[in-house]
Design an enzyme around this catalytic site. Structure first.
Site, PDB file in Angstrom:
ATOM      1  N   PHE A 181      39.788  49.862  35.059  1.00 45.40           N
ATOM      2  CA  PHE A 181      40.490  50.586  33.853  1.00 45.40           C
ATOM      3  C   PHE A 181      40.654  49.145  32.813  1.00 45.40           C
ATOM      4  O   PHE A 181      41.068  48.699  33.587  1.00 45.40           O
ATOM      5  CB  PHE A 181      41.042  51.451  34.124  1.00 45.40           C
ATOM      6  N   ASN A 183      43.454  49.211  32.224  1.00 53.88           N
ATOM      7  CA  ASN A 183      44.879  47.974  32.106  1.00 53.88           C
ATOM      8  C   ASN A 183      44.270  47.600  33.679  1.00 53.88           C
ATOM      9  O   ASN A 183      45.480  46.072  33.612  1.00 53.88           O
ATOM     10  CB  ASN A 183      46.244  49.361  32.257  1.00 53.88           C
ATOM     11  N   LYS A 184      43.819  47.342  33.922  1.00 57.78           N
ATOM     12  CA  LYS A 184      43.377  46.494  35.033  1.00 57.78           C
ATOM     13  C   LYS A 184      43.004  44.737  34.388  1.00 57.78           C
ATOM     14  O   LYS A 184      43.385  44.489  33.301  1.00 57.78           O
ATOM     15  CB  LYS A 184      42.797  46.979  35.530  1.00 57.78           C
ATOM     16  N   ASN A 185      43.266  44.324  35.840  1.00 56.86           N
ATOM     17  CA  ASN A 185      43.490  42.096  35.435  1.00 56.86           C
ATOM     18  C   ASN A 185      41.565  42.344  34.923  1.00 56.86           C
ATOM     19  O   ASN A 185      41.765  41.274  34.106  1.00 56.86           O
ATOM     20  CB  ASN A 185      43.489  41.518  36.932  1.00 56.86           C
TER      21      ASN A 185
END
Ligand SMILES: Cc1ncc(COP(=O)(O)O)c(C=O)c1O
Length: 374
Positions: A181, A183-185
């Site tokens: 997604f 906002n993931k790293n």
């Protein structure tokens, strides 16, 4: 003057545009293009796994893994009460029932000491979640699983490149599941991947992901089981490959950001961070803090309002699974006490956490918190 700092925007600083443009220009925009395989290979290797199956999000990655392991109606699966609801939903999609276990006060991960009491003759699997990128105590979880003959599925949605005893999350159990997604790293916008070292699980994931088309048969359109369309497009995989090339760089940035927050706020008693274990590398998907109102003399919500007035975006932590109407209506036992989960849900929030967040911004946010704290 800083106007607004979002809580977590993606960092897309590598070959994303080049690879996506290539996919568009060559017309390979569905799931058949070369980037899907290249991304699977690169990310599974990065995660110390032999096999990767790219899918359209992290929630279906969990569902696919559970399906491949044969989890279904009549089964119970142990999940943490402190998690994003996708962990529990995926169990419900199979017809099995999620059984909740409270969090540990220091690491915020599933409290391993409380798992055994929740195991019954119906229990088939445990899903530890590496919360915020902090690896769970996998040796203890795997030992319990061995004792009771259970599968272990890591929900590593928040833990790209995290390490436990020098092994990457996702490779520490039967199967690992990631989310990409925004906002993931590491991100593909929307996306997910199942990783595993088990060839049988890999083949089943490939099979169920693509409508149960036969994996190797001369005749197509023969379907022996009910499958899903969980395919990832070549466009998303193109972004994922570019992100994976930058994985170590982004991981280092996330860790540096976390260290800076912790150092800056060291003198604010009552502001509590998640504890990292010495044997692990926490990749700090999000920089979360818990406000102890008795020590601080103010509440979490008051601090959030103050930060908002100064242009700082934040998010509350997850609400416990035992508090969700969906889980009660589904028939989960939500009656027990989950004090640590409640403490996290009621007093915790995320500070801005993007990999690209620069030191000036972190220092500015911390100065505001320190000012309020006084
Ligand atoms: C712990 C956890 N599991 C699963 C998911 C689901 O991933 P997705 O949003 O890609 O479906 C998330 C997503 O944020 C998550 O944090």
């Amino acid at each position: 003057m800083i106007d607004f700092i979002p809580v977590c925007e993606p960092t897309l600083s590598g070959n994303e545009v080049k690879y996506v443009t290539d996919a568009v220009k060559t017309g390979w925009i569905s799931s058949s293009g070369k980037y899907v395989g290249e991304f699977e290979e690169a990310f599974s290797k990065y995660s110390d796994c032999k096999y990767g199956v790219a899918v359209c999000n992290g929630t279906v990655a969990l569902h696919l893994a559970l399906t491949a392991l044969g989890i279904g109606t009549g089964d119970e699966v142990i999940v943490p009460s402190f998690t994003m609801i996708a962990t529990a939903y995926a169990v419900c999609y199979t017809g099995a029932v999620p059984v909740f276990v409270d969090a540990e006060k220091s690491t915020w991960n599933i409290a391993v000491s409380l798992i055994e009491a929740k195991i019954t003759s119906r229990t088939k699997a445990i899903i530890p979640v590496h919360i915020m990128g902090n690896p769970c105590d996998m040796d203890s979880i795997n030992a319990l699983a061995k004792k009771y003959n259970l599968f272990v599925i890591e929900d590593a949605a928040e833990a790209h490149g995290a390490e436990y005893k020098n092994m990457k999350t996702g490779s520490l159990s039967d199967v690992g599941c990631f989310s990409f997604f925004a906002n993931k790293n590491l991100t593909t916008g929307e996306g997910g991947m199942v990783v595993t070292n088990n060839e049988d699980v890999f083949k089943k994931c490939k099979y169920y992901k693509n409508m149960c088309f036969p994996l190797d048969s001369p005749r197509n359109y023969l379907h022996d089981d009910i499958g899903f369309n969980y395919r990832m497009s070549n466009l998303h995989a193109a972004i994922g490959l570019a992100q994976t090339e930058k994985a170590d760089e982004y991981r280092a940035l996330r860790i540096e950001n976390s260290n800076r927050y912790k150092t800056n706020l060291f003198d604010c008693p009552g502001i509590i961070f998640q504890k990292d274990e010495k044997s692990s590398i926490n990749v700090h998907w999000m920089n979360a803090i818990v406000v102890d109102p008795e020590i601080c003399g103010y509440t979490r919500d008051e601090l959030i309002a103050y930060l908002k007035n100064h242009g700082i975006d934040t998010r509350l932590l997850f609400n416990g699974m035992h508090r969700q109407k969906s889980m009660m209506n589904y028939g989960c036992d939500c009656s027990g006490a989950y004090p640590v989960t409640d403490w996290l849900s009621d007093n915790g929030f995320y500070l801005p956490s993007a990999s690209s967040l620069d030191n000036n911004k972190i220092d500015y946010i911390c100065e505001l918190i320190e000012e309020f704290h006084k």
